[in-house]
Design an enzyme around this catalytic site. Sequence first.
Site, short mmCIF file in Angstrom:
data_model
loop_
_atom_site.label_atom_id
_atom_site.label_comp_id
_atom_site.label_asym_id
_atom_site.label_seq_id
_atom_site.Cartn_x
_atom_site.Cartn_y
_atom_site.Cartn_z
N ARG A 161 61.39 20.32 17.34
CA ARG A 161 62.54 20.44 18.25
C ARG A 161 63.53 19.30 18.07
O ARG A 161 64.72 19.46 18.28
CB ARG A 161 62.04 20.49 19.71
N ILE B 72 70.53 22.78 24.87
CA ILE B 72 69.33 23.36 24.27
C ILE B 72 68.40 23.63 25.45
O ILE B 72 68.19 22.76 26.30
CB ILE B 72 68.71 22.42 23.20
N SER B 73 67.90 24.86 25.56
CA SER B 73 67.11 25.24 26.73
C SER B 73 65.84 24.38 26.85
O SER B 73 65.32 23.87 25.86
CB SER B 73 66.68 26.71 26.64
N GLN B 74 65.36 24.28 28.09
CA GLN B 74 64.10 23.59 28.36
C GLN B 74 62.98 24.30 27.60
O GLN B 74 62.93 25.54 27.58
CB GLN B 74 63.86 23.67 29.87
N PRO B 75 62.04 23.55 26.99
CA PRO B 75 60.94 24.19 26.26
C PRO B 75 60.19 25.24 27.10
O PRO B 75 59.87 26.32 26.58
CB PRO B 75 60.03 23.01 25.90
#
Length: 213
Positions: free
Chosen positions: A37, A63-66
């Site tokens: 990531r 960037i979206s949260q994992p």
Amino acid sequence: MQDTFKEKGLRKKLVETLREKGISDEKVLRAMETVPRHFFMDSSFISFAYKDQAFPISSGQTISQPYTVAFQTSLLEVKEGERILEIGTGSGYQAAVLMEMGAIVYSIERIKDLFLFAGNLLSSMGYHPYLFWDDGYEGKSSYAPFDKILLTAAAPFIPEALKMQLKPGGLLVAPFGEGNLQKMIRLIKIDEHNFTQEEHGNFTFVPFLPGKR
Ligand code: SAH
């Protein structure tokens, strides 16, 4: 950029956190343990890459949260060889996770800088999605139908074009609604004109914007 034992170790820990938060699809967890990531993040945030948080990327996007990536990807029930349309390429991280799971990815991004960034990065990592600089509201009819469609920005409505470009039996996953909170919905296409809709909790996403720039 390097992927050292340090980052690999942090990724393993992140995956354990996702497991504790309820993600149970082993294929999703394996893909997220594999994709670095930190390659996708702005250099000033690299040390935070393996925290379970969303982060700013360029052009005012995130960037979206994992956990969100893992949750949406689980809802898609990805199978090897499936053709998946993503709306909102952003950094390219979500696309990499889908490709790591064996999907063929088509992804549309409205911001040219992000489209270029994601394309260069993904190809340097050996991933080869079909990327488009375009307005995702329209989908990509020339490549339709898709097995699955994933929206990674908040949608005030689900565009008809996208529903039409889904295969019967296919799934569409989207954060639905305006304001600060969206409902995660999953549409299941029963046949050409009928869908069932499920709700899977609340999330916060950046909004979809029309047009391209
Ligand atoms: N999937 C991304 C996160 C995306 S954030 C990742 O893994 O990093 C949402 C993205 O949707 C942003 O990059 C934004 O520019 C894009 N977007 C917003 N409206 C859009 C539209 N109409 N068509 C295509 N992309 C759009």
